[in-house]
Design an enzyme around this catalytic site. Structure first.
Site, PDB file in Angstrom:
ATOM      1  N   LYS A 202      14.580  59.907  22.085  1.00  0.00           N
ATOM      2  CA  LYS A 202      15.110  58.995  22.919  1.00  0.00           C
ATOM      3  C   LYS A 202      15.894  58.026  21.911  1.00  0.00           C
ATOM      4  O   LYS A 202      15.448  57.408  20.981  1.00  0.00           O
ATOM      5  CB  LYS A 202      13.921  58.158  23.429  1.00  0.00           C
ATOM      6  CG  LYS A 202      14.364  57.226  24.600  1.00  0.00           C
ATOM      7  CD  LYS A 202      13.450  56.116  24.587  1.00  0.00           C
ATOM      8  CE  LYS A 202      14.061  54.802  23.709  1.00  0.00           C
ATOM      9  NZ  LYS A 202      15.120  54.023  23.745  1.00  0.00           N
ATOM     10  N   GLU A 276       9.459  54.210  10.228  1.00  0.00           N
ATOM     11  CA  GLU A 276      10.547  53.622   9.337  1.00  0.00           C
ATOM     12  C   GLU A 276      10.760  52.521  10.000  1.00  0.00           C
ATOM     13  O   GLU A 276      11.488  52.417  11.174  1.00  0.00           O
ATOM     14  CB  GLU A 276      11.404  54.844   9.192  1.00  0.00           C
ATOM     15  CG  GLU A 276      12.327  54.230   7.927  1.00  0.00           C
ATOM     16  CD  GLU A 276      13.612  53.485   8.134  1.00  0.00           C
ATOM     17  OE1 GLU A 276      13.418  52.355   8.075  1.00  0.00           O
ATOM     18  OE2 GLU A 276      14.495  54.150   8.391  1.00  0.00           O
ATOM     19  N   CYS A 310      18.361  48.865   7.952  1.00  0.00           N
ATOM     20  CA  CYS A 310      16.786  48.368   7.606  1.00  0.00           C
ATOM     21  C   CYS A 310      16.787  48.224   6.054  1.00  0.00           C
ATOM     22  O   CYS A 310      15.675  47.437   5.901  1.00  0.00           O
ATOM     23  CB  CYS A 310      16.055  49.596   8.060  1.00  0.00           C
ATOM     24  SG  CYS A 310      16.821  51.146   7.699  1.00  0.00           S
ATOM     25  N   GLU A 407      13.329  39.260   8.664  1.00  0.00           N
ATOM     26  CA  GLU A 407      14.595  40.306   8.709  1.00  0.00           C
ATOM     27  C   GLU A 407      15.290  39.609   9.665  1.00  0.00           C
ATOM     28  O   GLU A 407      15.001  39.412  10.948  1.00  0.00           O
ATOM     29  CB  GLU A 407      13.857  41.615   8.974  1.00  0.00           C
ATOM     30  CG  GLU A 407      15.131  42.584   9.261  1.00  0.00           C
ATOM     31  CD  GLU A 407      14.660  44.145   9.512  1.00  0.00           C
ATOM     32  OE1 GLU A 407      13.750  43.989  10.294  1.00  0.00           O
ATOM     33  OE2 GLU A 407      15.099  45.014   8.991  1.00  0.00           O
TER      34      GLU A 407
HETATM   35  P1  NAI Z   1      13.122  48.145  18.625  1.00  0.00           P
HETATM   36  O1  NAI Z   1      12.112  48.696  17.629  1.00  0.00           O
HETATM   37  O2  NAI Z   1      12.687  47.442  19.981  1.00  0.00           O
HETATM   38  O3  NAI Z   1      13.976  49.380  18.945  1.00  0.00           O
HETATM   39  C1  NAI Z   1      13.935  50.803  18.422  1.00  0.00           C
HETATM   40  C2  NAI Z   1      13.996  51.800  19.248  1.00  0.00           C
HETATM   41  O4  NAI Z   1      12.546  51.704  19.815  1.00  0.00           O
HETATM   42  C3  NAI Z   1      14.967  51.746  20.463  1.00  0.00           C
HETATM   43  O5  NAI Z   1      15.038  53.111  20.993  1.00  0.00           O
HETATM   44  C4  NAI Z   1      13.927  51.189  21.731  1.00  0.00           C
HETATM   45  O6  NAI Z   1      14.345  51.377  23.066  1.00  0.00           O
HETATM   46  C5  NAI Z   1      12.656  51.698  21.195  1.00  0.00           C
HETATM   47  N1  NAI Z   1      11.461  50.726  21.870  1.00  0.00           N
HETATM   48  C6  NAI Z   1      11.480  49.434  21.987  1.00  0.00           C
HETATM   49  N2  NAI Z   1      10.162  49.202  22.417  1.00  0.00           N
HETATM   50  C7  NAI Z   1       9.407  50.197  22.730  1.00  0.00           C
HETATM   51  C8  NAI Z   1       7.886  50.485  22.686  1.00  0.00           C
HETATM   52  N3  NAI Z   1       7.174  49.581  23.327  1.00  0.00           N
HETATM   53  N4  NAI Z   1       7.683  51.829  22.696  1.00  0.00           N
HETATM   54  C9  NAI Z   1       8.381  52.966  22.144  1.00  0.00           C
HETATM   55  N5  NAI Z   1       9.733  52.771  21.952  1.00  0.00           N
HETATM   56  C10 NAI Z   1      10.249  51.502  22.013  1.00  0.00           C
HETATM   57  O7  NAI Z   1      14.245  47.356  18.062  1.00  0.00           O
HETATM   58  P2  NAI Z   1      15.305  46.209  18.461  1.00  0.00           P
HETATM   59  O8  NAI Z   1      14.758  45.379  19.619  1.00  0.00           O
HETATM   60  O9  NAI Z   1      16.643  46.982  18.851  1.00  0.00           O
HETATM   61  O10 NAI Z   1      15.779  45.383  17.363  1.00  0.00           O
HETATM   62  C11 NAI Z   1      14.608  44.049  17.161  1.00  0.00           C
HETATM   63  C12 NAI Z   1      14.704  44.105  15.484  1.00  0.00           C
HETATM   64  O11 NAI Z   1      14.101  45.264  15.103  1.00  0.00           O
HETATM   65  C13 NAI Z   1      16.046  44.232  14.925  1.00  0.00           C
HETATM   66  O12 NAI Z   1      16.113  42.512  14.884  1.00  0.00           O
HETATM   67  C14 NAI Z   1      15.456  44.356  13.474  1.00  0.00           C
HETATM   68  O13 NAI Z   1      14.777  43.475  12.786  1.00  0.00           O
HETATM   69  C15 NAI Z   1      14.653  45.687  13.654  1.00  0.00           C
HETATM   70  N6  NAI Z   1      15.358  46.877  13.680  1.00  0.00           N
HETATM   71  C16 NAI Z   1      15.135  47.586  12.626  1.00  0.00           C
HETATM   72  C17 NAI Z   1      15.785  48.781  12.617  1.00  0.00           C
HETATM   73  C18 NAI Z   1      15.425  49.721  11.328  1.00  0.00           C
HETATM   74  O14 NAI Z   1      16.365  50.691  11.329  1.00  0.00           O
HETATM   75  N7  NAI Z   1      14.322  49.829  10.848  1.00  0.00           N
HETATM   76  C19 NAI Z   1      16.667  49.334  13.682  1.00  0.00           C
HETATM   77  C20 NAI Z   1      16.543  48.516  14.712  1.00  0.00           C
HETATM   78  C21 NAI Z   1      15.974  47.233  14.752  1.00  0.00           C
END
Ligand code: NAI
Ligand code: MG
Length: 814
Positions: A202, A276, A310, A407
């Site tokens: 996804k 990650e 990240c 972050e």
């Molecule tokens: P997120 O963790 O919500 O999104 C990442 C992925 O997880 C997306 O594909 C999203 O649709 C999916 N997702 C969201 N809720 C989920 C759930 N309950 N169960 C399974 N999958 C789910 O991150 P978001 O909202 O885009 O960004 C928020 C913060 O997260 C950012 O400000 C940043 O601090 C952090 N982040 C860290 C990343 C990294 O590379 N480690 C990448 C993106 C965000």
């Protein structure tokens, strides 16, 4: 040709060189627009080898962050879509496995080639959907994504020889974020397919297009239907995927908060999980660093991909004596950065992914200002038609400030100063995260002294944000667990072949110690057992090198074969567990010991156990009803196992990954610091030794819970420990009701990893409770190993779980 010659528009080349003012150099987007048009600017899911309509009929828009325009409509997946995709992946699995290593290698190779052929289309689609500079998608995202498929085509080919005794896990559910959409896809899909698994992926809701384009490329190379499935949608779709019972593995990259919820949702389901997550990575500049190099390093650390990385170097730690000079140069450099539309080849910084992220950045920056920190932003203003945010520097920030701890995930860096290397390390580690760190110094001794002290999965020396498929990437602490890339990453998609065939424990085998609830108040001596005087002592707990009474002053009767009472054991409680963890946490001496030194202690343990062999045999006979031969066998096997791990202590070495950059990439096996071990009920001596010895061999400090029913085989070891030069706190033992103690250990934030060998229910509790600090867990899901079997009972599998890989990048050459 004369450099003096002025252009028809007026500005001379010399002037242009000095002002660095040049016009836009847009990359054409016609091929990408044509591709979108071919699909009618609307995409279904990619399931079973073809694009399908979502069951709900629901679609949503994905936009271009550079101008907020809509690029396409994509399907919003729900449970039904996820179920169809998982079913397709399951159906495709047997044939994909039967295809064998070479067959799979051919497909991975074909995917890599095909991506390269369509590199420009991929780069433009990615830049449009994400808003990042085309320079980055063209030079980093796309080539590195292809490189992952090449690298893993190699692992596919070598699977049977290099991972003998392992097999693919099965159907993998993978969820990726929006910051490196295609690259994260390749980090997940390539190793999964190489290991013989099938996939449901996804992509993030903000950036689904490159995954859909990749699906189309996979079709074109003839990847068998169902091997790769893409379901688009938002967090609800992700949650539906995680909740699907057909998965054997979940891999997630994204926020720590969602990672934690996934840890809980998958607890006890027998899945493999890798996470990650976020970071707040330090960028450390020592006074002897090449300051101009370090300034460019900061640009790459925090303004690459708008800081939505990240592992972004978002905390700038500068040695006091050079702080002013570095900051002045940095501010000068910030004035010259260019921010704008992603398809302009001359921009440095693109747009922020979405309004929600933009407001998160604005909120945190405002909080930094409100708290009184000096904030610098360049004098130029950002374009108004998209979601732009300027590069931002906060100086002299207190390490405890929100902006220094949270972050921000945007182009914002906070700086602080330090005086000594010790202080630098302390500041660097003052974070709940531990993804990456960057160290700048011309002194290689200093760099290599600091790197192992940093709690981070990746350390870049005099460089930052360099990645390669041959090197593992992943976090310490709340940045998650598991690695992506390299040999270490392959294990995330494999399982030992014997595991699925292991028998389940019977409920009788797992029964809590008889009479555990009929507690004797106060520690009392047990009545003497005729003929067996050695067990007449009431053992204590073993904490910080000392025998300690349990906090609650309770003991429980230990009942041997035929219901005969053979002694008492202390009933440890949560306070005892906390004391044991604290003792382990403080006992750094064991971790600092050399591998040779640890081997010596393990040999010494074996020697002292062998001296007391008859005593242990008697004990085992009384505890388990084993006959003389069986008891001798267990003691002998335990001595041999100590020898094995004494041998391994200086032989389970790391490696130097051959990454294409001019550097040595050192993959070091580091201990977890505090590792909690819950030993099996059966084989009370051998099972205990089989877990504690590898943990110790790798330099972990251990808190161990022995068999509840037969704890005295482990408590008898105290004297062996005390006479074997093991430093205080290296091993701590708490006896009591195993699953209760396991729950307390799983919750403890100072425990970095935990092994549990017991019931399925206990495994679930450990996985769920570990979500707090996201400790790495290794549990048996209620399946019983044969501790005598050299494949099941010892070796590299244990050592791998006893360590985490840190990749240290050290460039060379002038
Ligand atoms: P997120 O963790 O919500 O999104 C990442 C992925 O997880 C997306 O594909 C999203 O649709 C999916 N997702 C969201 N809720 C989920 C759930 N309950 N169960 C399974 N999958 C789910 O991150 P978001 O909202 O885009 O960004 C928020 C913060 O997260 C950012 O400000 C940043 O601090 C952090 N982040 C860290 C990343 C990294 O590379 N480690 C990448 C993106 C965000
Ligand atoms: Mg988008």
């Amino acid at each position: 040709m004369s450099v003096k010659g002025s252009s028809s528009k007026g500005a001379s080349v010399r002037e242009i060189f000095s002002t660095m003012e040049y016009g836009p150099a847009p990359e054409a987007d016609d091929v990408a627009r044509d591709w979108l048009k071919r699909h009618g600017n609307r995409f279904g899911h990619y399931i079973g080898g073809r694009f399908t309509e979502p069951v709900s009929g629901e679609y949503f828009a994905t936009q271009h962050p550079g101008d907020a325009s809509e690029l396409a409509q994509v399907a919003q997946g729900d449970e039904a879509d996820v179920a169809a995709a998982v079913a397709a992946a399951k159906e495709a699995l047997p044939a994909w496995q039967q295809l064998g290593p070479h067959g799979r290698a051919r497909y991975l190779y074909a995917l890599a080639r095909h991506m390269q052929k369509h590199a420009r289309l991929l780069a433009v689609v990615e830049a449009l959907d994400n808003g990042k500079p085309i320079r980055e998608t063209r030079d980093l995202d796309v080539p590195l994504a292809a490189r992952h498929f090449y690298h893993h085509a190699g692992w596919a080919q070598l699977l049977e020889s290099e991972f003998a005794g392992y097999e693919g896990v099965g159907v993998c559910g993978q969820i990726i974020p929006w910051n490196f959409p295609l690259l994260m896809l390749s980090w997940k899909v390539a190793p999964a397919l190489a290991a013989g698994n099938t996939v449901v992926l996804k992509p993030a809701e903000f950036t689904p297009l490159s995954a859909l384009l990749f699906a189309e490329l996979a079709s074109e190379v003839g990847l068998p239907a169902g091997v790769l499935n893409i379901v688009t949608g938002d967090g609800r779709t992700g949650a539906a995927l995680v909740g699907n019972e057909g998965l054997d593995k979940v891999a997630f990259t994204g926020s720590t908060e969602v990672g934690r919820s996934i840890r809980k949702a998958t607890a006890g389901r027998g899945l493999k999980l890798s996470l990650e997550l976020g970071g707040k990575s330090p960028f450390i500049v020592f006074d002897d660093a090449d300051i101009d190099g370090a300034v460019e390093g900061v640009v790459d650390a925090i303004w690459f991909n708008q800081g939505q990385v990240c592992c972004a170097g978002s905390r700038l730690l500068v040695q006091e004596s050079v702080a002013q000079r570095l900051e002045a140069k940095l501010i000068e450099r910030m004035e010259k950065l260019r921010e704008g539309p992603s398809l302009d080849k001359s921009i440095d910084i693109g747009a922020i992914i979405a309004p929600v992220q933009l407001s998160k950045i604005e909120r945190l920056v405002q909080q930094g200002r409100d708290e009184g920190y000096a904030c610098f932003q360049p004098s130029w203003s950002v374009p108004k038609d998209g979601w732009y945010y300027p590069p931002t520097l906060f100086s002299n920030v207190s390490p405890a400030a929100t902006i220094a701890q949270e972050e921000i995930f945007g182009p914002v860096i906070v700086s602080m100063t330090f005086r000594t290397p010790e202080e630098a390390v302390e500041l660097a580690n003052d974070s709940r995260y531990g993804l990456a760190a960057s160290v700048w110094t011309e002194n290689v001794n200093l760099a290599l002294d600091v790197a192992p002290k940093l709690k981070a999965g990746v350390v870049w020396v005099n460089c930052t944000n360099v990645f390669d498929a041959a090197a593992g990437f992943g976090g310490y602490r709340e940045s998650g667990f598991g690695r992506e890339g390299g040999r270490e990453g392959m294990y995330e998609y494999l399982k030992p072949s014997f595991v699925p065939g292991l028998p389940k424990y019977s409920s009788e085998e797992l029964a809590a110690p008889a009479g555990a609830d009929e507690l004797d108040a106060g520690v009392r001596e047990s009545s003497a057992t005729p003929g067996l005087p050695a067990i007449d002592r009431t053992p204590k707990l073993f904490i910080g090198g000392k025998q300690k009474r349990p906090d609650g002053n309770y003991v429980y009767p230990v009942v041997g074969e035929g219901g005969k009472r053979v002694g008492q054991a202390p009933l440890g409680n949560r306070k005892d567990v906390r004391d044991a963890v604290e003792a382990a946490d403080k006992s750094a001496a064991w971790t600092k010991n050399t591998a040779h030194g640890r081997a010596q202690v393990l040999y010494y343990l074996a020697e002292n156990l062998s001296l007391r062999a008859p005593e242990f045999e008697e004990r085992l006979r009384a505890l388990t009803g084993a006959d003389r031969k069986a008891a001798e066998r267990e003691v002998h096997a335990s001595i041999a196992r100590l020898f094995s791990y004494a041998a391994w202590a200086d032989k389970y070495d790391g490696s130097v990954h051959p990454t294409p950059m001019r550097n040595v990439t050192l993959a070091m096996n580091e201990p977890w610091d505090v590792l909690a071990v819950v030993a099996p009920e059966e084989a009370p001596l051998l099972g205990f030794v089989s877990l504690v010895a590898p943990a110790l061999a790798m330099g972990n400090r251990v808190v161990a819970v022995p068999s509840s029913k037969a704890p005295l085989a482990a408590t008898d070891l105290y004297q062996v420990f005390e006479t074997s030069d093991l430093p205080a706190g290296a091993v701590n033992i708490v006896t009591g009701v195993k699953d209760e103690l396991a729950g307390v250990l799983a919750k403890h934030d100072a425990v970095q990893a935990m092994w549990y060998f017991g019931s399925r229910e206990g495994s679930e509790v450990v996985e769920r409770e570990s979500a707090g600090n996201l400790k790495a867990t290794w549990v048996n899901f209620g399946r019983k190993r044969d501790w005598y079997d050299p494949v099941q009972g010892e070796g590299r599998e244990f050592l791998r779980h006893a360590t985490r890989v840190k990749n240290i990048w050290v460039p060379y050459g002038e």
